[in-house]
Design a protein around this motif. Structure first.
Motif, PDB file in Angstrom:
ATOM      1  N   ASP A  10      48.753  76.260  35.112  1.00  0.00           N
ATOM      2  CA  ASP A  10      47.678  76.441  34.141  1.00  0.00           C
ATOM      3  C   ASP A  10      46.684  77.414  34.747  1.00  0.00           C
ATOM      4  O   ASP A  10      45.736  77.027  35.440  1.00  0.00           O
ATOM      5  N   ASP A  12      44.448  79.175  33.432  1.00  0.00           N
ATOM      6  CA  ASP A  12      43.082  79.088  32.908  1.00  0.00           C
ATOM      7  C   ASP A  12      42.181  78.233  33.784  1.00  0.00           C
ATOM      8  O   ASP A  12      40.985  78.475  33.887  1.00  0.00           O
ATOM      9  N   VAL A  13      42.762  77.208  34.425  1.00  0.00           N
ATOM     10  CA  VAL A  13      41.967  76.314  35.283  1.00  0.00           C
ATOM     11  C   VAL A  13      42.406  76.392  36.743  1.00  0.00           C
ATOM     12  O   VAL A  13      41.881  75.676  37.594  1.00  0.00           O
ATOM     13  N   GLY A  14      43.408  77.233  37.044  1.00  0.00           N
ATOM     14  CA  GLY A  14      43.835  77.450  38.413  1.00  0.00           C
ATOM     15  C   GLY A  14      44.574  76.290  39.047  1.00  0.00           C
ATOM     16  O   GLY A  14      44.471  76.053  40.247  1.00  0.00           O
ATOM     17  N   LEU A  15      45.379  75.573  38.244  1.00  0.00           N
ATOM     18  CA  LEU A  15      46.114  74.418  38.746  1.00  0.00           C
ATOM     19  C   LEU A  15      47.611  74.556  38.506  1.00  0.00           C
ATOM     20  O   LEU A  15      48.046  75.240  37.572  1.00  0.00           O
ATOM     21  N   ARG A  17      51.108  72.107  38.006  1.00  0.00           N
ATOM     22  CA  ARG A  17      51.576  70.761  37.642  1.00  0.00           C
ATOM     23  C   ARG A  17      52.933  70.534  38.290  1.00  0.00           C
ATOM     24  O   ARG A  17      53.851  71.332  38.126  1.00  0.00           O
ATOM     25  N   TRP A  26      48.572  67.229  39.957  1.00  0.00           N
ATOM     26  CA  TRP A  26      47.890  68.508  39.748  1.00  0.00           C
ATOM     27  C   TRP A  26      47.327  68.953  41.086  1.00  0.00           C
ATOM     28  O   TRP A  26      46.692  68.161  41.790  1.00  0.00           O
ATOM     29  N   THR A  28      45.794  72.683  43.380  1.00  0.00           N
ATOM     30  CA  THR A  28      45.370  74.065  43.290  1.00  0.00           C
ATOM     31  C   THR A  28      46.606  74.940  43.120  1.00  0.00           C
ATOM     32  O   THR A  28      47.624  74.713  43.775  1.00  0.00           O
ATOM     33  N   GLN A  29      46.517  75.919  42.223  1.00  0.00           N
ATOM     34  CA  GLN A  29      47.678  76.718  41.846  1.00  0.00           C
ATOM     35  C   GLN A  29      48.397  77.296  43.055  1.00  0.00           C
ATOM     36  O   GLN A  29      47.778  77.833  43.968  1.00  0.00           O
ATOM     37  N   SER A  58      37.135  61.658  37.001  1.00  0.00           N
ATOM     38  CA  SER A  58      37.373  63.073  37.285  1.00  0.00           C
ATOM     39  C   SER A  58      38.622  63.293  38.131  1.00  0.00           C
ATOM     40  O   SER A  58      39.127  64.406  38.216  1.00  0.00           O
ATOM     41  N   SER A 117      42.473  66.520  43.058  1.00  0.00           N
ATOM     42  CA  SER A 117      43.265  67.754  43.102  1.00  0.00           C
ATOM     43  C   SER A 117      42.741  68.727  44.150  1.00  0.00           C
ATOM     44  O   SER A 117      43.510  69.423  44.791  1.00  0.00           O
TER      45      SER A 117
END
Length: 122
Positions: A10, A12-15, A17, A26, A28-29, A58, A117
């Protein structure tokens, strides 16, 4: 270490899966293709435990587990190392002895391991 397979990114959020054990993690990308194997290292100090699945929190990573064993942490008598079984994969949590007593942890206890995460950055 937990082993899994990258399911997606993802941006867009830098993650990223990852399907790991019986859940999705999840983190960090990472720069790896979808479908590839990936090992996730989780430090025991970054794992919190709960006796029930948390509601709105969170923390993105919530893994159902069973307590395998409890040991007093070496050179840290106020801390416990809790060995967990996450769908056949081992995970460690470092918590205080006070918390272990309050949760009445013992081998076989069903728990939820919570891992932020941001603690799983590459």
């Amino acid at each position: 270490l937990l082993e899994g397979v990258i399911e997606g990114h993802d941006a867009d959020v830098g993650l990223t899966r990852i399907r790991c054990a019986n859940t999705t993690l999840w983190l960090t990308q990472v720069d790896a293709p979808v479908g590839s194997s990936h090992r996730v290292q989780i430090a025991a100090r970054d794992v919190s435990l709960a006796l029930s699945a948390p509601g709105a929190v969170s923390v993105l990573n919530v893994l159902e587990a069973r307590v395998s064993d409890l040991l007093v942490a070496p050179r840290q008598p106020a801390q416990m190392i809790v060995r967990l079984d996450v769908a056949g994969q081992p995970l460690l949590a470092r918590i205080t002895r006070k918390s272990a007593l309050a949760l009445q942890l013992q081998p076989g206890t069903r728990v939820w391991a919570l891992v932020k995460s941001v603690a799983l950055a590459e």
